[in-house]
Design an enzyme around this catalytic site. Structure first.
Site: not given
Length: 331
Positions: A120, A122, A130, A201, A223, A239, A254, A280, A319
């Site tokens: 990407c 960004c 992006c 996404k 975005r 998609e 995501k 996150s 994570y």
């Protein structure tokens, strides 16, 4: 049959019985761990909104990579924060860029570790979007220009493959990005490098801590013109169908937690490996609640990850991967 002939609790009576009939199994082999790399020396910067997650300079990265490998985690998703940003994100496709340098080092230290490169712009653009931003002549608004952006994404993907990335993972949500990158990789001789597409996404509030981690927040606007509306379900299938037709090797949803219905739908409608991104914001909420003593972190994390896999995810970007891998060894 009716009660008392049917007693569902019979197979729940002992831990061994429960284990024998368990339908979904979670293991470290299911995890992809995000890793952040930065320029400089002797840097190991903890991200304030994601306790336990760090940005590493290359001289501090080897120990982290060896720890990941020792835990049996087979793959990482690599994100880079450049020294220089500009309107076209030139650091993203620089052969000496931070992601490219880190990839070469990681493949020296741990050649068996699968390096997935987030593809990407960004993090690398000074505006934080992006792709290439143009001014709409009719409205005067700044907009991401889809087709010229594809050319830069191709260059980024090829430079990542040249550096040794095992998987290209484009996250930009430009129309036609999978087909363009597939053609670019093939033309450059990287026919065997797979594409993990961020197929579905959403324009999500769950990304906030990541934008701190990667210094990638948009400097203006948002975005929503290229990431998906959280209200839409059928659009996710369109998609994913487009990405399959364009040559994606794996699909992704995501974020994961608020979109498990979408994870299940993709699992039922497509036969490619499916990845869920435990993002996150999802991580930060658990860490904050655990720090306050409100939840049992280990139990909450393992239950959440198991739920993502039960919904249909073959792999999970998380994570929590290092902690979860340790906990699973104890179970």
């Amino acid at each position: 049959m009716t009660f008392p002939l049917v007693r569902h609790r019979r197979l729940r009576r002992t831990s061994v019985l429960r284990s024998m009939v368990r339908e979904t199994v979670l293991s470290a082999n299911d995890f992809i761990y995000p890793v952040y790399v930065i320029h400089g020396a002797n840097k190991e910067e903890e991200i304030s909104s994601m306790p336990g997650v760090f940005r590493y300079s290359l001289d501090r990265l080897e120990a982290e990579i060896r720890d990941i490998v020792s835990l049996g985690i087979p793959s990482i998703m690599l994100f880079g924060i450049p020294e220089h940003k500009d309107e076209t994100g030139t650091s993203a496709y620089d052969s000496s860029g931070i992601v490219q340098q880190a990839t070469r080092k990681i493949k020296e230290w741990a050649p068996e570790l699968i390096v997935m490169a987030d593809t990407c712009l960004c993090q690398f653009t000074d505006h934080g979007h992006c792709g290439i931003v143009r001014q709409n002549e009719q409205t005067g608004d700044a907009e991401v220009d889809n087709d010229p952006s594809l050319e830069l994404l191709i260059r980024t993907a090829v430079s990542q493959a040249e550096a040794g990335a095992d998987v290209i993972a484009p996250s930009n949500m430009m129309d036609g990005f999978v087909g363009a990158i597939r053609a670019g990789l093939d033309e450059a001789g990287f026919h065997d490098i797979p594409i993990l597409s961020y197929s579905v996404k959403y324009a999500s509030a769950y990304y906030g801590p990541f934008r701190e981690a990667a210094h990638s927040a948009p400097q203006y606007g948002d975005r929503k013109s290229y990431q998906m509306d959280p209200a839409n379900f059928r659009e996710a299938l369109r998609e994913a169908d487009t990405d399959v037709a364009e040559g994606a090797d794996m699909l992704m949803v995501k974020p994961a937690l608020a979109y498990l219905d979408v994870v299940r739908a993709l699992k039922e409608n497509f036969d490619l490996p499916l990845v869920a991104y435990n993002v996150s914001g999802e991580y930060a909420m658990v860490k904050a609640a655990a720090a306050n003593g409100w939840v049992d972190e280990q139990k909450i994390v393992l239950e959440t990850l198991l739920g993502m896999k039960r919904a249909g995810a073959d792999l999970i970007i998380t994570y929590h991967a290092k902690d979860a891998a340790r906990w699973l060894r104890e179970v």
